[in-house]
Design a protein around this motif. Sequence first.
Motif, PDB file in Angstrom:
ATOM      1  N   ARG A 254       1.206  -3.802 -15.250  1.00 16.91           N
ATOM      2  CA  ARG A 254       1.058  -4.861 -14.264  1.00 16.91           C
ATOM      3  C   ARG A 254      -0.209  -5.658 -14.568  1.00 16.91           C
ATOM      4  O   ARG A 254      -1.174  -5.108 -15.106  1.00 16.91           O
ATOM      5  CB  ARG A 254       0.959  -4.279 -12.846  1.00 16.91           C
ATOM      6  N   PRO A 255      -0.235  -6.933 -14.199  1.00 17.82           N
ATOM      7  CA  PRO A 255      -1.472  -7.704 -14.338  1.00 17.82           C
ATOM      8  C   PRO A 255      -2.594  -7.068 -13.537  1.00 17.82           C
ATOM      9  O   PRO A 255      -2.351  -6.340 -12.565  1.00 17.82           O
ATOM     10  CB  PRO A 255      -1.085  -9.078 -13.768  1.00 17.82           C
ATOM     11  N   ALA A 256      -3.813  -7.343 -13.936  1.00 16.99           N
ATOM     12  CA  ALA A 256      -4.975  -6.710 -13.298  1.00 16.99           C
ATOM     13  C   ALA A 256      -4.991  -6.915 -11.796  1.00 16.99           C
ATOM     14  O   ALA A 256      -5.347  -6.022 -11.028  1.00 16.99           O
ATOM     15  CB  ALA A 256      -6.254  -7.249 -13.922  1.00 16.99           C
ATOM     16  N   ARG A 257      -4.568  -8.094 -11.320  1.00 17.19           N
ATOM     17  CA  ARG A 257      -4.621  -8.375  -9.879  1.00 17.19           C
ATOM     18  C   ARG A 257      -3.610  -7.554  -9.085  1.00 17.19           C
ATOM     19  O   ARG A 257      -3.682  -7.486  -7.851  1.00 17.19           O
ATOM     20  CB  ARG A 257      -4.383  -9.859  -9.635  1.00 17.19           C
ATOM     21  N   GLN A 258      -2.630  -6.933  -9.782  1.00 19.95           N
ATOM     22  CA  GLN A 258      -1.609  -6.161  -9.087  1.00 19.95           C
ATOM     23  C   GLN A 258      -1.765  -4.653  -9.271  1.00 19.95           C
ATOM     24  O   GLN A 258      -0.970  -3.891  -8.749  1.00 19.95           O
ATOM     25  CB  GLN A 258      -0.204  -6.570  -9.569  1.00 19.95           C
ATOM     26  N   ARG A 259      -2.803  -4.229  -9.972  1.00 15.06           N
ATOM     27  CA  ARG A 259      -2.881  -2.817 -10.325  1.00 15.06           C
ATOM     28  C   ARG A 259      -3.268  -1.920  -9.158  1.00 15.06           C
ATOM     29  O   ARG A 259      -3.205  -0.716  -9.253  1.00 15.06           O
ATOM     30  CB  ARG A 259      -3.858  -2.628 -11.488  1.00 15.06           C
ATOM     31  N   ASP A 260      -3.700  -2.526  -8.066  1.00 12.52           N
ATOM     32  CA  ASP A 260      -4.014  -1.709  -6.903  1.00 12.52           C
ATOM     33  C   ASP A 260      -2.791  -1.496  -6.015  1.00 12.52           C
ATOM     34  O   ASP A 260      -2.869  -0.807  -5.001  1.00 12.52           O
ATOM     35  CB  ASP A 260      -5.133  -2.357  -6.082  1.00 12.52           C
ATOM     36  N   LEU A 261      -1.643  -2.103  -6.381  1.00 14.92           N
ATOM     37  CA  LEU A 261      -0.435  -1.948  -5.583  1.00 14.92           C
ATOM     38  C   LEU A 261       0.193  -0.582  -5.840  1.00 14.92           C
ATOM     39  O   LEU A 261       0.168  -0.069  -6.960  1.00 14.92           O
ATOM     40  CB  LEU A 261       0.575  -3.054  -5.925  1.00 14.92           C
ATOM     41  N   ARG A 262       0.777  -0.014  -4.808  1.00 19.43           N
ATOM     42  CA  ARG A 262       1.461   1.273  -4.959  1.00 19.43           C
ATOM     43  C   ARG A 262       2.800   1.068  -5.654  1.00 19.43           C
ATOM     44  O   ARG A 262       3.427   0.019  -5.538  1.00 19.43           O
ATOM     45  CB  ARG A 262       1.688   1.907  -3.581  1.00 19.43           C
ATOM     46  N   LEU A 263       3.240   2.109  -6.377  1.00 22.48           N
ATOM     47  CA  LEU A 263       4.552   2.045  -7.005  1.00 22.48           C
ATOM     48  C   LEU A 263       5.640   1.961  -5.937  1.00 22.48           C
ATOM     49  O   LEU A 263       5.520   2.572  -4.871  1.00 22.48           O
ATOM     50  CB  LEU A 263       4.799   3.291  -7.857  1.00 22.48           C
ATOM     51  N   PRO A 264       6.708   1.202  -6.195  1.00 19.84           N
ATOM     52  CA  PRO A 264       7.827   1.182  -5.251  1.00 19.84           C
ATOM     53  C   PRO A 264       8.434   2.576  -5.121  1.00 19.84           C
ATOM     54  O   PRO A 264       8.377   3.389  -6.043  1.00 19.84           O
ATOM     55  CB  PRO A 264       8.819   0.215  -5.906  1.00 19.84           C
ATOM     56  N   THR A 265       9.020   2.875  -3.986  1.00 18.89           N
ATOM     57  CA  THR A 265       9.704   4.142  -3.748  1.00 18.89           C
ATOM     58  C   THR A 265      11.022   3.893  -3.046  1.00 18.89           C
ATOM     59  O   THR A 265      11.204   2.860  -2.389  1.00 18.89           O
ATOM     60  CB  THR A 265       8.853   5.094  -2.885  1.00 18.89           C
ATOM     61  N   ILE A 266      11.936   4.843  -3.186  1.00 12.52           N
ATOM     62  CA  ILE A 266      13.175   4.823  -2.404  1.00 12.52           C
ATOM     63  C   ILE A 266      12.886   5.578  -1.117  1.00 12.52           C
ATOM     64  O   ILE A 266      12.495   6.748  -1.168  1.00 12.52           O
ATOM     65  CB  ILE A 266      14.328   5.481  -3.175  1.00 12.52           C
ATOM     66  N   PRO A 267      13.040   4.963   0.040  1.00  5.28           N
ATOM     67  CA  PRO A 267      12.700   5.657   1.289  1.00  5.28           C
ATOM     68  C   PRO A 267      13.571   6.875   1.518  1.00  5.28           C
ATOM     69  O   PRO A 267      14.729   6.925   1.089  1.00  5.28           O
ATOM     70  CB  PRO A 267      12.942   4.594   2.367  1.00  5.28           C
ATOM     71  N   GLY A 268      13.010   7.889   2.199  1.00  7.30           N
ATOM     72  CA  GLY A 268      13.777   9.081   2.530  1.00  7.30           C
ATOM     73  C   GLY A 268      13.908  10.032   1.364  1.00  7.30           C
ATOM     74  O   GLY A 268      13.175   9.958   0.381  1.00  7.30           O
ATOM     75  N   ALA A 269      14.857  10.951   1.476  1.00  6.83           N
ATOM     76  CA  ALA A 269      15.089  11.964   0.441  1.00  6.83           C
ATOM     77  C   ALA A 269      16.575  12.290   0.392  1.00  6.83           C
ATOM     78  O   ALA A 269      17.332  11.956   1.314  1.00  6.83           O
ATOM     79  CB  ALA A 269      14.280  13.231   0.754  1.00  6.83           C
ATOM     80  N   VAL A 270      16.987  12.937  -0.701  1.00 10.44           N
ATOM     81  CA  VAL A 270      18.387  13.358  -0.817  1.00 10.44           C
ATOM     82  C   VAL A 270      18.676  14.398   0.267  1.00 10.44           C
ATOM     83  O   VAL A 270      17.989  15.416   0.348  1.00 10.44           O
ATOM     84  CB  VAL A 270      18.668  13.969  -2.209  1.00 10.44           C
ATOM     85  N   PRO A 271      19.679  14.172   1.128  1.00 12.80           N
ATOM     86  CA  PRO A 271      19.966  15.142   2.188  1.00 12.80           C
ATOM     87  C   PRO A 271      20.494  16.452   1.615  1.00 12.80           C
ATOM     88  O   PRO A 271      21.056  16.481   0.513  1.00 12.80           O
ATOM     89  CB  PRO A 271      21.054  14.448   3.033  1.00 12.80           C
ATOM     90  N   PRO A 272      20.319  17.574   2.328  1.00 12.87           N
ATOM     91  CA  PRO A 272      20.955  18.824   1.898  1.00 12.87           C
ATOM     92  C   PRO A 272      22.472  18.703   1.955  1.00 12.87           C
ATOM     93  O   PRO A 272      23.010  17.802   2.616  1.00 12.87           O
ATOM     94  CB  PRO A 272      20.434  19.854   2.912  1.00 12.87           C
ATOM     95  N   LEU A 273      23.168  19.606   1.270  1.00 15.50           N
ATOM     96  CA  LEU A 273      24.618  19.513   1.169  1.00 15.50           C
ATOM     97  C   LEU A 273      25.294  19.408   2.528  1.00 15.50           C
ATOM     98  O   LEU A 273      26.221  18.620   2.721  1.00 15.50           O
ATOM     99  CB  LEU A 273      25.169  20.740   0.421  1.00 15.50           C
ATOM    100  N   LYS A 274      24.835  20.185   3.476  1.00 14.75           N
ATOM    101  CA  LYS A 274      25.505  20.220   4.780  1.00 14.75           C
ATOM    102  C   LYS A 274      25.320  18.926   5.576  1.00 14.75           C
ATOM    103  O   LYS A 274      26.053  18.679   6.541  1.00 14.75           O
ATOM    104  CB  LYS A 274      24.996  21.397   5.605  1.00 14.75           C
ATOM    105  N   ASP A 275      24.359  18.078   5.176  1.00 12.08           N
ATOM    106  CA  ASP A 275      24.076  16.854   5.920  1.00 12.08           C
ATOM    107  C   ASP A 275      24.481  15.590   5.174  1.00 12.08           C
ATOM    108  O   ASP A 275      24.169  14.481   5.615  1.00 12.08           O
ATOM    109  CB  ASP A 275      22.580  16.780   6.253  1.00 12.08           C
ATOM    110  N   LEU A 276      25.158  15.718   4.026  1.00  9.27           N
ATOM    111  CA  LEU A 276      25.551  14.533   3.273  1.00  9.27           C
ATOM    112  C   LEU A 276      26.589  13.727   4.056  1.00  9.27           C
ATOM    113  O   LEU A 276      27.494  14.293   4.673  1.00  9.27           O
ATOM    114  CB  LEU A 276      26.146  14.933   1.924  1.00  9.27           C
TER     115      LEU A 276
END
Length: 329
Positions: A254-276
């Motif tokens: 990333r350009p220097a001005r953007q290096r303090d930004l956090r990496l993008p993430t996918i919100p949440g988590a993979v649900p357990p089998l019983k909750d899919l």
Amino acid sequence: MIGVEGLSVHFNAGCAVRDAQFAIAPGDRVGVVGESGCGKSVLALSLMGMLPETARMSGSLKIDGVEMAGSDEAAWRNLRARRLAMIFQEPMSALNPLRRVGETVMEPMRVHLGLSRADARRKALALFEETGIPEPEQRFRQFPHELSGGQRQRVLIALALACDPDVLIADEPTTALDANVALRIITLLVELSKRRNMALLFISHDLEAVRRATTRVMIMYGGDIVEQAPTQSLLVAPAHPYARGLLATRPRFRPARQRDLRLPTIPGAVPPLKDLPIGCRFSGRCPVELAHCREQAPPRRTQGSGTVACHHTGEVLAGHARPIEKAFV
């Protein structure tokens, strides 16, 4: 060589693999990508006939045209090592700490091929040389704890190649290795696949490793194969929202001005089998979710040179490309 149609794997807690469809031909190098808990290892174990007793497999799994779904252990034993082999995730736990590594590599040759001890030893040493293990004679007599992580991984590769299989399944083969050693292991696997015309199923979280090792990729989420496409086209222009989310989270310059930004993430988590969800497994985390996504399983349709399982049409997904990528922040 391997044809899978409507393959599902059920446990008491739920469905770990749902309606998988794909084919693997000699020399193919196929990647399987997804978060932990998405069904990658369960899919690999089903191809090896090594599912636990609590698993129930349905659908079709053909190897050289022979239906193996529902086959007994004796039928699978005839295929393992000779036709199918697997490299497991952690070499320190996969190797017997009480046996010298040379003895471990010789064992399948003597059991499955009926080689004498002398012939098995010669072939094992040749495999050590082929897989790049330094000083094969010395390493042959050592125990796993006396080897480095990279050397143990190469021993596991030599073990998997002991009976000259047609298909090699590598389950996270570079997880415990540093970047330089991991790159050498990936290069070795690709060279072996090309030299032996051996199919490679490469399971990994590392998209860069998948780019180097494979020519085709399957993206898994919640037990579903949500997208399949040639590796380069998928990494450049993924269609499924989950595939786009994975690519958006990759570290990149990333350009220097953007290096303090956090990496993008996918919100949440993979649900357990019983909750899919019973519909699209990615619903609840998807930035372009429709009202009926949670209740109805998405159709699988052709998208470019691959397939994608999504309720959105290809035109809508293409139009949503930028909003989808910007949603994972």
